[in-house]
Each structure stands twice: as structure tokens, then as C-alpha cells.
Scaffold this active site. Structure first.
Site, PDB file in Angstrom:
ATOM      1  N   ASP A   1     -10.991   2.729 -18.432  1.00  0.00           N
ATOM      2  CA  ASP A   1     -10.108   1.999 -17.526  1.00  0.00           C
ATOM      3  C   ASP A   1      -8.690   2.214 -18.037  1.00  0.00           C
ATOM      4  O   ASP A   1      -8.321   1.721 -19.107  1.00  0.00           O
ATOM      5  CB  ASP A   1     -10.488   0.526 -17.525  1.00  0.00           C
ATOM      6  CG  ASP A   1      -9.565  -0.317 -16.654  1.00  0.00           C
ATOM      7  OD1 ASP A   1      -8.594   0.230 -16.091  1.00  0.00           O
ATOM      8  OD2 ASP A   1      -9.805  -1.538 -16.550  1.00  0.00           O
TER       9      ASP A   1
ATOM     10  N   TYR B   1      -4.339   3.880  -7.717  1.00  0.00           N
ATOM     11  CA  TYR B   1      -4.549   3.261  -6.409  1.00  0.00           C
ATOM     12  C   TYR B   1      -3.821   4.123  -5.380  1.00  0.00           C
ATOM     13  O   TYR B   1      -2.617   4.339  -5.473  1.00  0.00           O
ATOM     14  CB  TYR B   1      -3.982   1.849  -6.424  1.00  0.00           C
ATOM     15  CG  TYR B   1      -4.337   1.002  -5.225  1.00  0.00           C
ATOM     16  CD1 TYR B   1      -5.266  -0.022  -5.328  1.00  0.00           C
ATOM     17  CD2 TYR B   1      -3.734   1.215  -3.996  1.00  0.00           C
ATOM     18  CE1 TYR B   1      -5.582  -0.826  -4.231  1.00  0.00           C
ATOM     19  CE2 TYR B   1      -4.043   0.436  -2.900  1.00  0.00           C
ATOM     20  CZ  TYR B   1      -4.968  -0.585  -3.016  1.00  0.00           C
ATOM     21  OH  TYR B   1      -5.286  -1.369  -1.930  1.00  0.00           O
TER      22      TYR B   1
ATOM     23  N   TYR C   1       3.189   0.668  -2.163  1.00  0.00           N
ATOM     24  CA  TYR C   1       2.709   1.860  -2.860  1.00  0.00           C
ATOM     25  C   TYR C   1       3.882   2.645  -3.450  1.00  0.00           C
ATOM     26  O   TYR C   1       3.867   3.027  -4.631  1.00  0.00           O
ATOM     27  CB  TYR C   1       1.906   2.735  -1.899  1.00  0.00           C
ATOM     28  CG  TYR C   1       1.432   4.033  -2.502  1.00  0.00           C
ATOM     29  CD1 TYR C   1       0.277   4.088  -3.271  1.00  0.00           C
ATOM     30  CD2 TYR C   1       2.140   5.217  -2.310  1.00  0.00           C
ATOM     31  CE1 TYR C   1      -0.160   5.279  -3.818  1.00  0.00           C
ATOM     32  CE2 TYR C   1       1.714   6.419  -2.857  1.00  0.00           C
ATOM     33  CZ  TYR C   1       0.564   6.444  -3.608  1.00  0.00           C
ATOM     34  OH  TYR C   1       0.140   7.631  -4.166  1.00  0.00           O
TER      35      TYR C   1
ATOM     36  N   LYS D   1       4.874   3.446  -7.500  1.00  0.00           N
ATOM     37  CA  LYS D   1       5.074   4.794  -8.032  1.00  0.00           C
ATOM     38  C   LYS D   1       6.456   4.933  -8.675  1.00  0.00           C
ATOM     39  O   LYS D   1       6.606   5.564  -9.732  1.00  0.00           O
ATOM     40  CB  LYS D   1       4.887   5.831  -6.929  1.00  0.00           C
ATOM     41  CG  LYS D   1       3.429   6.040  -6.533  1.00  0.00           C
ATOM     42  CD  LYS D   1       2.624   6.577  -7.700  1.00  0.00           C
ATOM     43  CE  LYS D   1       1.202   6.918  -7.334  1.00  0.00           C
ATOM     44  NZ  LYS D   1       0.417   7.407  -8.492  1.00  0.00           N
TER      45      LYS D   1
END
Length: 739
Positions: free
Chosen positions: A478, A503, A567, A571
Site C-alpha cells: 500500500d 486514484y 483529481y 496531481k
């Protein structure tokens, strides 16, 4: 090349610049122009900084005196040779490199040799300090390509023309060195030739014997060994060569001061009369047998002779000083490194066996163009060398680092050298697929994201490239759990980490900001901290969604970020944290994946829908730079091996709307592009806001080919139209990244 008594000297590293200026019809193909070196004299400073003190360097006859043998423009030579002299670099000056000379002559012209000699003499008078020359590079190879196979000017295809082209070039070497030595009596001839070897089935042993004798003809002629008693003497006389032409070389010997061996993986050939086993393109014959002529490495179980054996054969035959004057491989970066290292080790082994091997030459320091078509087509196919010239930065690659180590006598410290080159692996053989390397093959890469498209693509490409890797699922590591990360590092001791996890569901991120932040920010930061602590590189991925689309021009690496959605914000934050924790990390911004190895990407899904006779909706108001996944993965691995860091933009060259992209793919698939239903992005029901205009370009180098080229390869390699199963939401990375 300082001093000729090298018995006590260590093996030297020389350099060379690909400088072919061949003629096809009335067109000249010019490597110096294509690489930009003709406009960049400061390349020489970069080469000198590598520790190279001897450089094969072109002062090409057809460039200096293109129109009139009496009118020579020395300005380029004055600048370049003067700069080399001031840098303390000794040039081996080449005058004709796979060319046919200026337009007023050619390889079959009786005036070729005396005219080149006149040019050489004038050059020596202007630069009397120049000590070493290669008047004509690879005469035998050039004669084959120009007069036996017809690839280059004057495009003859007969054995007598081949013989005359070879004799004419060798005569030019003798006369040129005679003219030079009238100015500088101690001038040295470094004569280069591609030295291969031919193997065959028993039925074709006679042809292999002939070709194995022919490979020495350049050196035999210059050494005055070719008369009617030479193994090929009767053959040359039978073709129509006059005995006086052969005896001229016997009476005017000009043995090389250094025999320059150029050797490539394709130089060793295998002849097989069982033509049904091979593609038509490699089939030919000699009038007695029809046979296939193919790379020996692809069919010969014993493998290749290789550099050491060939150098020892040359030493046994001539007892003259030797050098490898070209060591280059047009391949992926680690294979280029493995080949140079193998050539270096082979030269060192030949020295230990008693051969007087002086040097190995890093060839194509600035790379090479279009050798995949033997420079008969100007398609811009580029192979990087010690420098990658696809940007104004003239970026040093890992080959430059290896060259510096060799030049300074240091053992290289490159993990990829622990694995064998493809020419030693089972998949070198025709019909054998690549397989992962055994765990004992050396240090490995750790790749995260085993269930995602990008992680699986890295595993596939690493297998093909002979890179040992560990592809990990989340259950194995993980990335947001630092203890698990440290445990994996302790277990595998990786030399680098590629983070292909995270993700990726852009619209779901608007509803799930916490999980998106955990995977994309905390996970990337944890890996960065662990890699920084271990002193190893990290590659991680970002997106064009870090931009707001308001700039109105394609985005470069240094442009200000301004994400519009969750998102994109994760990033952008991940980029900031990763580079703060680990400045050596490599952050790849990319966009709009499509590829041949999954069923769920935008192109494959669109074509399947169109083939089913259904309309395919796509945004016609959002402009992106589509990215072909195989190109992306290969470029990332090259940049990783090159020890690059910071932010890089990697996308195929070109921009399009999503609807336009789908229509281009449909047209190539011979489907009706009208089936693509262009819609405003607002009509697609997307939860996350996207930038309207976010194509990516790079100020650091255009490493990926144009979009049309990538689409063509997608249709060659891509999945067919069989219906795909419903994807697991956890594995929809490509569709999600396609926003």
C-alpha cells in the site's frame, strides 16, 4: 591518439559523429544537417567534457567543394578543427563518409581518386597539425550499397560495378594519403570497415566462404595482398577487373596505421536455402542457389562471434594496430549501454590475448537518423546516442555517463548492465517470445499498480527489454503506508521505483476527495520519501488536468498549474510534495491514454461501438494530446535510465478533440466517421470540470512520435473487435485517464 606505442597504455575511448552524406538519385541525405551539428559548434565542447581526446570528425569533400574542385570553402573546417585543437581533442579527419563525392564525380568515375587526393592535399596544407585521416569510410560497405545492391548513387546492381567502386575508393585512399604525407610524412591512416562474419547451412558453405574472404578486401587491397593468387583474385579477374589494376595496389601499398573495425549486431549473417522459413524480403540468391540472408543472431544457436573474436581474427591476419571505430546500437537505452559495455570488454579481452587493440569508439555521439531504411528514405527515424538532440538542450543520455566512466578508467555503476543484452536472451531466436528474467538476474525495478493499465504495460515492456522488475499489487504494498513501503524496500532492494498506482477515476474524485488525496498525494509522497532515503530514483505520473485550459496555447513544463477539479488538484499537490521530498524524482505529465494491450481504452471502446452500428458520443469542445501507452512506457524507461529528474511532458505530437480523435481512428479502421457523435462536454454528464484546451508539448525534448504514427501502430498491434467483458471499476484506469 597520442603516441603509437600503446603497450603500456590502457584502452582508450574515442568518439565519433555520424556524418553520412549519401546520395539517392539527385537527393543528398545529410546526417550533420539532420542532427543539427552543422549549426552547433559547441557540441564539441560537450564531447570534450566527456573525457574524449580522439574524435572521428568529418571534413567532407562534397560539403567543402560541392560545385567546383578548385573552389573550396574552408570556413566550416577552420572553425571546427580550430575548436577541437583548442579543446585538446585530436581529430581523425574523414573526407568521404558513405558518400559518392561531390555531384561532379561518383564512385565509378576514373577522376574520383585523383580529385579526392587533390582535396586531401589542400586540406593537409591548411591544417598541417592534423595527424590522422580516414579518407574514405568503409569502402567495401559503400561499394556494396551503391554498386551491388543499388541503394545509393550511382545505383548499380552488378558485381563488376561493385568491384570497380571498391577499387576506386581504395585507390582514392592510397592517393589521398600520399598527398597528405607530402605535407606531413608521419600522417596516419585509420582505415575503417564494417567487419562482419557469415555462417550458413552446409549446402551454402561455399557462399559463406566467399563472403568471409570478401570482408577483408579493403584491408587486403591497401596492404598490397590482392593479385591473381589471392583467394578472390580469380573472381575479380573473371568479373573483368584488369590484372594491372590489382597489381597497382601491390606496387603502391598503403597499409593502415590503425585498422578500424566497425561491427554491428546485424553484421554477422546466416545463409539458408530453406527459404520457406523466412520472409520474402530477406530472400535472394547467387544464380546457383536461392537462399535467405538473415541476421545470424536470430537463427544461430551458438550466437555471434562478437567483438573479441573478430578483433583477434583481424590481429592474426594483419598484425597491425586495431581499434573499434564504431560501437553503436539503435535500440532501447539499456541495450545501447549493454552493447557498448560488451564491445569494451571484448576489446579488453582481445588485448589480454595479445592483440594490439588501441581504442573503442563511441559512435553516433549525437545519434543517427533513418538507418532503418539504410538512409534511402527521409522519415526522421531517430536513434539517440550519447546525446539526444531532439531539443535545443542537447540532452546527455546514460551513454554519456558510461562513456565518461570508460574514458576515465572507472568501472561503470549502471544496474541495467547486470542483465544480458537481447542478443544473448532466448527471444533473440525467431519464433521465441520474451519471458521475464529470473530473480537471480540482478537488481530489480519495483513497479506499483499491478491491476492498472499502466502498471501492466510497464511489466510487458520491461519483459521485452530484459529489465528485471517486481510488479506489486496494493495487497503487497500500500503506497500510502510507509511501513509497508519500507518493508518492500528491505525485501527487494530496488534500484528504482515506478509508481503506476493511484486514484484515476476523475469524476468519482469529486465525490471521493479523501480516497483520491490518499492515493495520489500521500501515496506518492510516501514513495518519494522512501526513495530519497534509499538514494534511488522514482518515476511518478501526473496529468494535463493540472492546467485550467485558459492559456490558449499548448502547455510546457514550466507553465503555471491551475487545476479545475479534485483529481487535478491532487496531481498538482503530488508534484509539489514529491519534488520537495526527492528532487531527483521524475514526474511525468501525460494525457489521454490509448494502447494495444487492453480492451477499455477510448479508441478500442469507440471502434467496438462503431462496429456494432451504434453511435459513439465524444466531446468536440475539449482539445487534448492523446498518448500511446507503449510510446509513453518506453520513453519513461529511457528517461529513468538516463537519470533525468523534474517534470517532463510526454504525449504524442499533435492535438485533437476527443470527437476528432475518434473520427481519425474510425477512418483508419475503415469505419464511417459520421458514427462519431460530437457533443459539448457539458452534455456528457461528467461530474468533474475539464480544461477545454490542454495539449502538452515539451521544452525538454520531443521524445514521442506524431499521433498519426502512433495510431498506425495501434492498428498493427491493437486488440481486435471481439466484445469486451464489463471492466472491473478498479481496473478502468485508461478510460478514467481519458477523462
Amino acid at each position: 591518439m597520442e603516441g603509437t606505442n600503446s603497450a603500456a597504455r590502457r584502452l582508450e575511448l574515442w568518439g565519433g559523429i555520424e556524418c553520412t552524406r549519401n546520395r539517392v538519385g539527385d537527393a543528398y541525405f545529410d546526417q550533420l544537417a539532420w542532427s543539427g551539428h552543422d549549426r552547433r559548434p559547441d557540441d564539441l565542447d560537450c564531447i570534450a567534457a566527456m573525457g574524449i581526446r580522439t574524435l572521428r570528425y568529418p571534413i567532407l569533400w562534397e560539403c567543402a567543394a560541392p560545385d567546383d574542385p578548385q573552389t573550396v570553402d574552408w570556413s566550416w573546417a577552420d572553425e571546427r578543427l580550430g575548436r577541437l585543437r583548442s579543446l585538446g581533442v585530436f581529430p581523425i579527419v574523414g573526407l568521404v563518409h558513405h558518400g559518392s563525392g561531390p555531384s561532379y564525380t561518383d564512385l565509378l568515375d576514373s577522376a574520383f581518386a585523383p580529385a579526392l587526393a587533390a582535396f586531401a592535399g589542400r586540406l593537409a596544407e591548411r591544417f598541417p597539425w592534423v595527424e590522422a585521416y580516414t579518407p574514405v569510410n568503409e569502402p567495401l560497405t559503400t561499394a556494396r550499397f551503391s554498386a551491388l545492391y543499388g541503394h545509393w548513387y550511382p545505383h548499380h546492381r552488378d558485381a563488376l560495378a561493385f568491384a570497380r567502386a571498391l577499387l576506386n575508393q581504395c585507390r582514392a585512399v592510397v592517393l589521398a594519403m600520399r598527398a597528405v604525407r607530402e605535407v606531413r610524412p608521419d600522417a596516419r591512416l585509420v582505415q575503417t570497415e564494417d567487419l562482419g562474419k557469415t555462417y550458413s547451412t552446409p549446402a551454402l558453405a561455399y557462399q559463406a566462404d566467399f563472403e568471409n574472404e570478401r570482408r577483408w578486401l579493403t584491408y587486403d587491397l591497401l596492404c598490397g595482398r590482392v593479385d591473381r593468387h589471392h583467394p578472390l583474385g580469380h573472381f575479380l579477374l573473371w568479373l573483368g577487373v584488369l590484372e594491372l589494376e590489382l597489381l597497382w595496389f601491390c606496387h603502391n601499398p598503403c597499409p593502415p596505421d590503425v585498422i578500424g573495425i566497425n561491427h554491428y549486431l546485424t553484421s554477422e549473417r546466416f545463409l539458408d536455402e530453406r527459404v520457406d522459413r523466412y520472409a520474402p524480403a530477406c530472400q535472394g540468391g547467387n544464380g546457383r542457389h536461392t537462399y535467405a540472408d538473415i541476421e545470424a543472431v536470430r537463427v544461430r544457436a551458438e550466437g555471434l562471434a562478437g567483438p573479441e573474436i573478430l578483433l583477434r581474427e583481424a590481429w592474426k591476419r594483419y598484425r597491425l594496430p586495431l581499434a573499434v571505430t564504431e560501437a553503436h546500437l539503435g535500440c532501447t537505452r539499456e541495450e545501447q549501454l549493454r552493447w557498448l559495455w560488451e564491445v569494451w570488454q571484448g576489446a579488453a579481452a582481445a588485448r589480454r590475448a595479445g592483440a594490439d587493440v588501441r581504442a573503442v569508439t563511441v559512435w553516433s555521439l549525437l545519434g543517427a537518423f533513418d538507418w532503418d531504411s539504410l538512409m534511402t528514405l527521409a522519415r526522421g527515424r531517430y536513434e539517440p546516442g550519447a546525446f539526444d538532440v531532439r531539443s535545443s538542450l542537447r540532452r546527455p543520455t546514460a551513454l554519456a555517463a558510461l562513456a565518461r566512466d570508460l574514458a576515465q578508467g572507472r568501472p561503470p555503476d549502471l544496474p541495467v548492465l547486470a542483465q544480458p543484452g537481447w542478443w544473448h536472451r532466448p527471444e533473440r531466436m525467431l519464433g521465441v517470445s520474451a519471458a521475464p528474467l529470473p530473480e537471480s538476474a540482478g537488481p530489480s525495478l519495483v513497479i506499483t499498480g499491478a491491476t492498472g493499465t499502466l502498471g501492466r504495460a510497464f511489466a510487458r515492456v520491461c519483459t521485452a527489454r530484459g529489465l528485471l522488475f517486481r510488479l506489486l499489487r496494493r495487497a503487497e504494498m500500500d503506497i500510502a503506508n510507509r511501513k509497508q513501503v519500507d518493508a518492500v524496500f528491505d525485501r527487494y532492494n530496488p534500484w528504482a521505483v515506478i509508481n503506476a498506482a493511484g486514484y484515476v477515476r476523475v469524476d468519482d474524485a469529486e465525490r471521493e476527495p479523501g480516497p483520491c488525496f490518499r492515493e495520489n498525494v500521500r501515496g506518492a509522497a510516501a514513495l518519494a520519501a522512501a526513495c530519497a532515503g534509499a538514494g534511488i530514483p522514482l518515476v511518478t505520473f501526473s496529468s494535463d488536468l493540472v492546467f485550467d485550459g485558459q492559456q490558449g496555447s499548448p502547455y510546457r513544463e514550466q507553465d503555471t498549474v491551475g487545476p479545475l477539479g479534485v483529481y487535478g488538484r491532487t496531481k498538482a499537490e503530488a508534484e509539489r510534495r514529491v519534488l520537495a521530498l526527492h528532487p531527483r524524482a521524475l514526474v511525468i505529465r501525460t494525457s489521454a491514454f490509448f494502447g494495444p494491450w487492453d480492451e477499455y481504452n477510448f479508441v478500442t471502446a469507440g471502434l467496438r461501438t462503431l462496429r456494432a452500428g451504434l453511435p459513439f458520443p465524444a466531446a468536440d469542445d475539449t482539445i487534448v494530446s492523446p498518448t500511446y501507452v507503449p510510446d509513453l512506457v518506453h520513453a519513461c524507461l529511457d528517461l529513468l535510465i538516463d537519470a533525468e529528474s523534474g517534470v517532463w511532458h510526454l504525449a504524442n505530437q499533435g492535438e485533437t478533440t476527443w470527437a476528432g480523435f475518434a473520427r481519425r481512428a474510425a477512418a483508419l479502421a475503415e469505419l464511417d466517421p459520421k458514427g462519431v457523435q460530437g457533443l459539448p462536454s457539458a452534455a456528457l454528464g461528467l461530474a468533474a470540470q475539464r480544461p477545454k484546451y490542454a495539449p502538452l508539448i515539451s521544452e525538454r525534448g520531443f521524445l514521442l512520435p506524431p499521433l498519426e504514427d502512433a495510431l498506425g501502430r495501434y492498428f498493427r498491434d491493437g486488440p481486435l473487435s471481439a466484445p469486451a467483458p464489463t471492466p472491473d471499476p478498479a481496473e478502468q484506469s485508461v478510460l478514467a485517464c481519458a477523462h
